[in-house]
Design an enzyme around this catalytic site. Structure first.
Site, PDB file in Angstrom:
ATOM      1  N   CYS A  87     -62.716 -96.108 -14.857  1.00 61.44           N
ATOM      2  CA  CYS A  87     -63.302 -95.374 -13.728  1.00 61.44           C
ATOM      3  C   CYS A  87     -64.084 -96.288 -12.776  1.00 61.44           C
ATOM      4  CB  CYS A  87     -64.159 -94.220 -14.213  1.00 61.44           C
ATOM      5  SG  CYS A  87     -63.677 -93.511 -15.775  1.00 61.44           S
ATOM      6  N   ARG A 103     -62.109-100.667 -27.115  1.00 58.17           N
ATOM      7  CA  ARG A 103     -63.218 -99.836 -27.561  1.00 58.17           C
ATOM      8  C   ARG A 103     -63.577-100.201 -28.983  1.00 58.17           C
ATOM      9  NH1 ARG A 103     -61.740 -94.065 -24.785  1.00 58.17           N
ATOM     10  NH2 ARG A 103     -61.816 -94.890 -22.655  1.00 58.17           N
ATOM     11  N   GLN A 122     -54.379 -96.830 -21.642  1.00 54.20           N
ATOM     12  CA  GLN A 122     -54.470 -95.495 -21.062  1.00 54.20           C
ATOM     13  C   GLN A 122     -53.549 -95.355 -19.868  1.00 54.20           C
ATOM     14  OE1 GLN A 122     -58.378 -94.419 -19.739  1.00 54.20           O
ATOM     15  NE2 GLN A 122     -58.800 -93.229 -21.564  1.00 54.20           N
ATOM     16  N   ASP A 166     -54.078 -93.963 -17.067  1.00 55.79           N
ATOM     17  CA  ASP A 166     -55.280 -93.457 -16.436  1.00 55.79           C
ATOM     18  C   ASP A 166     -55.050 -93.250 -14.948  1.00 55.79           C
ATOM     19  OD1 ASP A 166     -57.837 -92.657 -16.426  1.00 55.79           O
ATOM     20  OD2 ASP A 166     -58.728 -94.625 -16.778  1.00 55.79           O
ATOM     21  N   HIS A 188     -57.247 -91.906 -11.223  1.00 52.82           N
ATOM     22  CA  HIS A 188     -58.395 -91.344 -10.529  1.00 52.82           C
ATOM     23  C   HIS A 188     -57.965 -90.855  -9.164  1.00 52.82           C
ATOM     24  CE1 HIS A 188     -60.254 -93.792 -13.688  1.00 52.82           C
ATOM     25  NE2 HIS A 188     -61.055 -92.749 -13.760  1.00 52.82           N
ATOM     26  N   LYS A 240     -63.873 -79.692 -17.120  1.00 57.16           N
ATOM     27  CA  LYS A 240     -62.640 -80.410 -17.446  1.00 57.16           C
ATOM     28  C   LYS A 240     -61.649 -79.510 -18.160  1.00 57.16           C
ATOM     29  CE  LYS A 240     -64.223 -82.155 -21.885  1.00 57.16           C
ATOM     30  NZ  LYS A 240     -64.023 -83.155 -22.904  1.00 57.16           N
ATOM     31  N   HIS A 252     -60.626 -87.362 -12.869  1.00 56.44           N
ATOM     32  CA  HIS A 252     -60.113 -88.332 -13.857  1.00 56.44           C
ATOM     33  C   HIS A 252     -58.955 -87.635 -14.555  1.00 56.44           C
ATOM     34  CE1 HIS A 252     -64.099 -90.537 -14.045  1.00 56.44           C
ATOM     35  NE2 HIS A 252     -64.471 -89.377 -13.566  1.00 56.44           N
TER      36      HIS A 252
HETATM   37 ZN   LIG Z   1     -62.017 -92.048 -15.414  1.00 59.79          ZN
END
Ligand SMILES: [Zn+2]
Ligand SMILES: [Zn+2]
Length: 598
Positions: free
Chosen positions: A293, A323, A341, A343, A345, A427, A473
């Site tokens: 992010c 992680r 991920q 991912d 945005h 979410k 996200h």
């Molecule tokens: Zn994010």
């Protein structure tokens, strides 16, 4: 469309049945060992357990005896009776039970339930009695032991368990059992267990040669062999192409980030325990990237001033994140320390939340459909009463309404979970069931009112003024590694043709058929199929067996006749045997299967 709340397990029939079965089991065990000490015995997912301190280790034969005695107690139809008592009376009643004494202390002090779990209110102390057994318990239970089907209860195994999960405390013996409404449910459950064991992705991953873990590399850091990497590549390219079609742009933001950015974004305070230790270079602290992010938001900022006309902007990245997970919590691919991920945005204006959320829902539905997850629902996490939520009622209210409207418009099954939202916005999480009925949390979409402002993002609105964008996200499959673990088990390693690492294997009957096998393999490759030749000198049947074990969709046997006619003898991994088919017809058929998503 929305069921407002799901029935909680605690309120279900099965919960009462299992809880009651645990008491009945404890009675049977105490009859066997009158000097035995009992600890706790809660219902758990799919069953129950009870922890005992016994004079000797239990053996499998003991479980049979205990199970038999349980059936007798069940058939006695003994009522479960509740009584509220004082702490003093409870201490007296359980005077020979040291573990119960400790639990009574906890109950009396408050803040703990009868299993020692944290509790908000101060509970009353109650006992439940059935037949000769009394337990410190607040229920609930079935009306009487006869409400349990004696043929739907089974003791599973014994395992060691520390009292209160503390390795400095005594090691107890935990008996696991399961209980269902009827024998058919029990049978189905046992089948699912067996099937899950066979499908375990750690076992299949090795058998299919997909991935490995090495002591030399470190825990939670998988190595992908060629066949595993091909899967990753196919999964990622599929999502990448889809995202491009949905108007996403792909970006790349590297692996290291200055720690300072995480202080500003707020991640440091919330996630520092999940980060790998810092790396320090000339007094600057760096971290391995645990999330994208802040990097995506920084990129948005660096790209210059943005006008409302550019919004929404959708940044996607397949980014490997690191992680820190305790080694004891790592499991195969589903919990790793390096995860990739998918991912994304989405930077948008507040009035675009609904349409962007809707678009993300459609994309996710398309992906789940592609992977044959037909049974899924969405948990819509909303803000609760407590103070952890950012105060901006108008924004929250509008965003929650937008999410509901989009879910309804897309006919998505959802339930609402109040108080489960992240502090920065509501979410939606997709919970999908695999073929064994196990639920996995896969995709997620989160609305964020906070980070964009913290990191100073802005756009110039129609009014010529500066505004802060909202960020969504979004992850579709979550992480490539975990999703791969899930689908290995979902498909039991027999991936759909479009995803199979090797789609076709050529099996020559004798060495003299090798050149023809290679010639066909080249033809298949030229047509875009992933094919290989089994060149080993083994017998044909052994090769077919191996190909079946490798779950290769098409086995193409070639001998004299096939060579002469320009054919291949087609066999399928399902065991079907369609027989000889001209090479070009096979290619067309395989391409159709792939096109259909088979
Ligand atoms: Zn994010
Ligand atoms: Zn109980």
């Amino acid at each position: 469309m929305a069921e407002k709340q799901q029935e909680r397990y605690e309120d279900s029939d099965l919960y009462r049945i299992r809880h009651s079965a645990a008491h009945i089991m404890a009675q049977a065990v105490l009859e066997m060992f009158p000097e035995g000490k009992i600890a706790i015995g809660p219902p758990i997912e799919d069953g129950f357990y009870y922890d005992f301190d016994l004079p000797r280790p239990l053996i499998p034969e003991d479980l049979e005896v205990i199970e038999k005695r349980m059936r007798q107690i069940i058939n006695g139809k003994h009522p479960f009776e509740k009584e509220v008592i004082s702490a003093e009376d409870a201490r007296q009643l359980f005077r020979d039970q040291p573990y119960k004494q400790e639990l009574i202390d906890g109950l009396e002090k408050g803040g703990q339930d009868e299993y020692g779990n944290p509790l908000k209110e101060k509970p009353e102390i109650s006992i439940y009695k059935d037949d000769t057994f009394v337990d410190l318990c607040r229920g609930p239970h079935v009306e009487n032991t006869g409400k349990i089907n004696p043929s739907a209860v089974k003791l599973m195994n014994v395992a060691g368990a520390y009292w209160r999960g503390d390795e400095h405390k005594p090691m107890l013996q935990r008996i696991y059992g399961t209980a269902w409404h009827n024998p058919k449910e029990l049978k189905d459950y046992l089948w699912r267990l067996e099937e899950a064991r066979k499908r375990d992705h750690r076992k299949l991953g090795k058998e299919l040669g997909l991935f490995y873990f090495s002591e030399d590399i470190g825990p939670g850091l998988p190595l992908f062999a060629p066949k595993g990497e091909i899967l990753r590549y196919l999964m990622e390219s599929y999502v990448r192409e889809l995202q491009t079609r949905y108007g996403y742009q792909h970006v790349w933001t590297g692996h290291l980030v200055k720690e300072d950015l995480y202080h500003r974004s707020g991640h440091y305070d919330n996630y520092k325990d999940s980060m790998f230790p810092p790396m320090i270079d000339e007094n600057v602290i760096f971290r391995l990237k645990p999330m994208n992010c802040p990097s995506h938001m920084t990129l948005y900022k660096e790209m210059g001033r943005h006008s409302y006309r550019e919004l929404p902007m959708r940044f996607a990245e397949f980014a490997t994140l690191y992680r820190y997970e305790k080694t004891g919590e790592l499991t195969g691919l589903t919990r790793v320390r390096a995860l990739t991920q998918d991912d994304c945005h989405i930077f948008c204006m507040p009035e675009q939340i609904e349409s962007e959320f809707s678009l993300a829902l459609q994309l996710i539905q398309e992906v789940l459909d592609r992977y044959r997850f037909s049974d899924y629902k969405v948990r819509l996490s909303l803000r609760g009463e407590q103070g952890k939520y950012v105060k901006d009622d108008e924004k929250w209210g509008r965003a929650e309404a937008a999410l509901r409207a989009a879910l309804d418009a897309n006919n998505v099954d959802y339930f609402e979970a109040t108080g489960e939202a992240a502090f920065y916005g509501p979410k939606a999480d997709f919970l999908a069931r695999d073929v064994l009925g196990r639920e996995w949390q896969l995709s997620t979409i989160q609305v964020d009112f906070i980070q964009p402002a913290r990191l100073g993002l802005s756009y110039i609105g129609e009014d010529g003024q500066e505004h802060t964008p909202v960020v969504l996200h979004r992850a579709v499959t979550g992480s490539t590694e975990r999703f791969l673990g899930v689908i290995i088990e979902h498909f039991a390693g027999a991936f759909p043709v479009w995803l199979a690492p090797i789609q076709a294997v050529l099996i020559p009957i004798a060495d003299r058929h090798l050149p023809y096998a290679h010639q066909v393999a080249e033809q298949l490759k030229a047509a875009g199929l992933r094919a290989e030749v089994d060149e080993r000198g083994d017998r044909m049947n052994a090769k077919i067996r191996d190909a079946q074990k490798q779950k290769i969709p098409y086995m193409l046997v070639v001998g004299d006749k096939e060579l002469e006619n320009g054919e291949v003898a087609l066999r399928l991994r399902s065991g079907e045997n369609p027989g000889p088919i001209p090479v070009d017809r096979f290619i067309a058929q395989a391409q159709e299967d792939i096109e259909r998503g088979d």
